[in-house]
Scaffold this motif. Structure first.
Motif, PDB file in Angstrom:
ATOM      1  N   VAL A 109       0.894  -1.171  -0.016  1.00 40.92           N
ATOM      2  CA  VAL A 109       0.149   0.060  -0.054  1.00 40.92           C
ATOM      3  C   VAL A 109       1.044   1.264   0.001  1.00 40.92           C
ATOM      4  O   VAL A 109       1.756   1.254   0.913  1.00 40.92           O
ATOM      5  CB  VAL A 109      -0.871   0.114   1.066  1.00 40.92           C
ATOM      6  N   TYR A 110       0.644   2.045  -0.922  1.00 43.92           N
ATOM      7  CA  TYR A 110       1.328   3.548  -1.027  1.00 43.92           C
ATOM      8  C   TYR A 110       1.253   4.269   0.183  1.00 43.92           C
ATOM      9  O   TYR A 110       0.403   4.438   0.911  1.00 43.92           O
ATOM     10  CB  TYR A 110       0.650   4.126  -2.246  1.00 43.92           C
ATOM     11  N   THR A 111       2.527   4.658   0.569  1.00 48.20           N
ATOM     12  CA  THR A 111       2.984   5.607   1.764  1.00 48.20           C
ATOM     13  C   THR A 111       3.557   6.945   1.416  1.00 48.20           C
ATOM     14  O   THR A 111       3.729   7.858   2.166  1.00 48.20           O
ATOM     15  CB  THR A 111       3.574   4.817   3.001  1.00 48.20           C
ATOM     16  N   GLY A 112       4.154   7.122   0.474  1.00 50.16           N
ATOM     17  CA  GLY A 112       4.994   8.039  -0.060  1.00 50.16           C
ATOM     18  C   GLY A 112       5.850   7.669  -1.558  1.00 50.16           C
ATOM     19  O   GLY A 112       5.788   6.577  -1.847  1.00 50.16           O
ATOM     20  N   GLY A 113       6.115   8.620  -2.058  1.00 50.81           N
ATOM     21  CA  GLY A 113       7.207   8.558  -3.361  1.00 50.81           C
ATOM     22  C   GLY A 113       6.239   9.034  -4.445  1.00 50.81           C
ATOM     23  O   GLY A 113       5.048   9.296  -4.586  1.00 50.81           O
ATOM     24  N   GLY A 114       7.050   8.694  -5.409  1.00 52.69           N
ATOM     25  CA  GLY A 114       6.573   9.196  -6.966  1.00 52.69           C
ATOM     26  C   GLY A 114       7.108  10.387  -7.724  1.00 52.69           C
ATOM     27  O   GLY A 114       7.843  10.949  -6.979  1.00 52.69           O
ATOM     28  N   ALA A 115       6.851  10.521  -8.792  1.00 44.03           N
ATOM     29  CA  ALA A 115       7.398  11.733  -9.471  1.00 44.03           C
ATOM     30  C   ALA A 115       9.073  11.795  -9.572  1.00 44.03           C
ATOM     31  O   ALA A 115       9.486  12.677  -9.079  1.00 44.03           O
ATOM     32  CB  ALA A 115       6.872  13.120  -8.834  1.00 44.03           C
ATOM     33  N   GLY A 116       9.546  10.837  -9.634  1.00 46.49           N
ATOM     34  CA  GLY A 116      10.938  10.363  -9.574  1.00 46.49           C
ATOM     35  C   GLY A 116      11.423   9.728  -8.423  1.00 46.49           C
ATOM     36  O   GLY A 116      12.691   9.650  -8.197  1.00 46.49           O
ATOM     37  N   PRO A 123       2.827  -3.086   4.186  1.00 46.29           N
ATOM     38  CA  PRO A 123       2.002  -4.223   3.854  1.00 46.29           C
ATOM     39  C   PRO A 123       0.433  -4.024   3.993  1.00 46.29           C
ATOM     40  O   PRO A 123       0.002  -3.272   4.511  1.00 46.29           O
ATOM     41  CB  PRO A 123       2.433  -5.471   4.861  1.00 46.29           C
ATOM     42  N   THR A 124      -0.207  -4.714   3.066  1.00 50.33           N
ATOM     43  CA  THR A 124      -1.874  -4.846   3.185  1.00 50.33           C
ATOM     44  C   THR A 124      -2.167  -5.509   4.312  1.00 50.33           C
ATOM     45  O   THR A 124      -1.465  -6.120   4.908  1.00 50.33           O
ATOM     46  CB  THR A 124      -2.215  -5.626   1.985  1.00 50.33           C
ATOM     47  N   THR A 125      -3.426  -4.891   4.730  1.00 51.20           N
ATOM     48  CA  THR A 125      -3.981  -5.523   5.801  1.00 51.20           C
ATOM     49  C   THR A 125      -4.489  -6.984   5.567  1.00 51.20           C
ATOM     50  O   THR A 125      -4.456  -7.771   6.584  1.00 51.20           O
ATOM     51  CB  THR A 125      -5.165  -4.595   6.269  1.00 51.20           C
ATOM     52  N   GLU A 126      -5.135  -7.102   4.538  1.00 50.07           N
ATOM     53  CA  GLU A 126      -5.759  -8.193   4.095  1.00 50.07           C
ATOM     54  C   GLU A 126      -5.223  -8.394   2.541  1.00 50.07           C
ATOM     55  O   GLU A 126      -4.932  -7.665   1.768  1.00 50.07           O
ATOM     56  CB  GLU A 126      -7.326  -8.134   3.836  1.00 50.07           C
ATOM     57  N   ILE A 180      -0.484  -0.136  -4.694  1.00 48.06           N
ATOM     58  CA  ILE A 180      -1.760   0.038  -4.599  1.00 48.06           C
ATOM     59  C   ILE A 180      -2.229   1.419  -3.458  1.00 48.06           C
ATOM     60  O   ILE A 180      -1.714   1.615  -2.470  1.00 48.06           O
ATOM     61  CB  ILE A 180      -2.668  -1.216  -4.194  1.00 48.06           C
ATOM     62  N   GLU A 181      -3.384   1.967  -3.743  1.00 48.41           N
ATOM     63  CA  GLU A 181      -3.644   2.989  -3.038  1.00 48.41           C
ATOM     64  C   GLU A 181      -4.396   2.865  -1.758  1.00 48.41           C
ATOM     65  O   GLU A 181      -4.286   3.831  -0.617  1.00 48.41           O
ATOM     66  CB  GLU A 181      -4.912   3.862  -3.764  1.00 48.41           C
ATOM     67  N   PHE A 182      -4.992   1.680  -1.438  1.00 52.25           N
ATOM     68  CA  PHE A 182      -5.291   1.391  -0.020  1.00 52.25           C
ATOM     69  C   PHE A 182      -5.430  -0.131   0.020  1.00 52.25           C
ATOM     70  O   PHE A 182      -5.503  -0.817  -0.800  1.00 52.25           O
ATOM     71  CB  PHE A 182      -6.806   2.023   0.109  1.00 52.25           C
TER      72      PHE A 182
END
Length: 406
Positions: A109-116, A123-126, A180-182
């Motif tokens: 699951v996304y927590t930060g980063g992107g745009a270079g 980790p995913t909860t499920e 993934i976003e969530f």
């Protein structure tokens, strides 16, 4: 235009006929839409079928057998394909996606980063399960949403280009490299989930998606004009397709005579790649309304269709309070999501006439359908203009059709 059937007491004939004048005056003659075709049926029998405008710029009037790019109206068909494999015991709704597509085993699951900047994840909860792909709770996204660093990565990679550098299996491999976003099941986001589902169909069945559709669905249902590629001998029936440019002016997006749909796409998009006709999609709707059978061909069991057309959103929520982005506006209050279809769970909150249990969806070129198993009514609407949110025509047509019921 075909009038209501003689002896059909479901509709007030005069009231149903008003929809013809409405489409002509409000949308086609006014120039808002290039053309339009509408079919309304009761108990599987056509009660209204009208064609408006010209199929191509300066061309002949829209014919009854015209072909249209149905975009996301492909999704219910892909969902049916998957559920056929479920009925065969080859996969299940609670199967983790990585059991079939191991590329997704370590997705985070996304927590930060992107745009270079490298992505950071948790980790995913499920685990992501097959049901999450069907109901769009997988945490995936679409490039056109323009709201996150993940959909920006989709655009940078040209991940969703049907004639780009990825086939379906390559698409899955590259997509699984992104976060993934969530965590799956914790939100609803309209996404490429049904394209991933198409890859699942390929892996489980051992057939490419177009071959599975052709042999297992379209041939048995008599949907002979539905495919990912328009054959040369049918290309003259393919309508022109339009979109809005940056200034809001209508422009030709895909010319029917030399369409990109005339060649087989590299990426077989189970989320949006099919071309069909109004009469073909009418057959698909009849199949659904009949509980998985049409003219002696049974593809799904009745209880499977019933399961597909119930609300599967976590906690019984609707789109207005679970969606993370698109389709979270007020008019989607009272709307849940099933296994490949939106589902009406509260007509009062939706503020449009309808029935609890009615299911439907549409496509980016403004096509739409709905099936009402209570009133035994269904509609297929075709045109070719993107974006589909430009006009409230889907809600208007529903209002007109339901107002004509006796």
């Amino acid at each position: 235009m075909l009038p209501a059937r003689s002896g059909d007491q479901a509709f007030d004939t005069a009231r149903l006929a008003r929809v013809h004048a409405f489409l002509d005056a409000r949308y086609v003659v006014s120039g808002k839409l290039p053309h339009a075709q509408l079919l309304v049926a009761h108990d599987g029998e056509i009660a209204h079928f009208s064609s408006h405008g010209t199929a191509r710029e300066g061309g002949a009037p829209l014919a009854d057998d015209a072909l249209f790019r149905i975009a996301s109206m492909t999704k219910p068909i892909t969902s049916v394909a998957f559920m056929m494999l479920v009925e065969e015991g080859l996969v299940a709704l609670d199967t983790p996606v990585h059991h079939v597509l191991p590329e997704f085993k370590d997705v985070g699951v996304y927590t930060g980063g992107g745009a270079g900047v490298p992505f950071a994840t948790r980790p995913t909860t499920e685990p992501m399960r097959m049901v999450d792909l069907l109901r769009h709770t997988a945490g995936l996204t679409y490039s056109f949403q323009n709201r996150s660093n993940i959909d920006a990565a989709h655009r940078e990679l040209k991940l969703e280009a049907w004639h780009g550098g990825y086939d379906l299996q390559g698409f899955v491999a590259k997509l699984a490299e992104l976060p993934i976003e969530f965590s799956p099941g914790e939100g609803w986001n309209y996404s490429v989930a049904t394209d991933v589902l198409g890859a699942v169909v390929e892996r489980v069945s051992g057939q490419e998606l177009d071959a599975f559709f052709a042999t297992r669905i379209f041939a048995p249902l008599g949907m002979h004009d539905t495919s990912f590629q328009v054959p040369a001998d049918k290309l003259d029936r393919l309508t022109d397709c339009y979109a809005l440019d940056a200034t809001g002016k209508r422009m030709l997006y895909d010319r029917g005579a030399d369409s990109m749909w005339a060649k087989r796409p590299t990426l077989l998009s189970g989320g949006g790649g099919l071309v069909s006709s109004t009469l073909d999609y009418h057959r698909f709707c009849r199949f659904c309304l009949n509980g998985g059978e049409l003219d002696g061909a049974r593809l799904l069991g009745r209880k499977t269709l019933e399961l597909m057309t119930q609300n599967h959103l976590p906690g019984g929520k609707d789109l207005s309070n679970l969606s993370k982005s698109l389709f979270s506006e007020t008019q989607n209050a009272g709307t849940g999501f099933g296994l490949g279809f939106a589902v009406t769970i509260d007509p009062v909150r939706s503020m449009v006439p309808g029935s609890v249990g009615e299911y439907y969806w549409g496509g980016m070129f403004s096509t739409a359908f709905f099936i009402d198993p209570v009133e035994r009514v269904h509609m297929v609407f075709m045109t070719q203009l993107s974006p589909s949110s430009l006009y409230p025509i889907r809600r208007e047509l529903k209002t007109l059709i339901y107002s004509a019921l006796n």
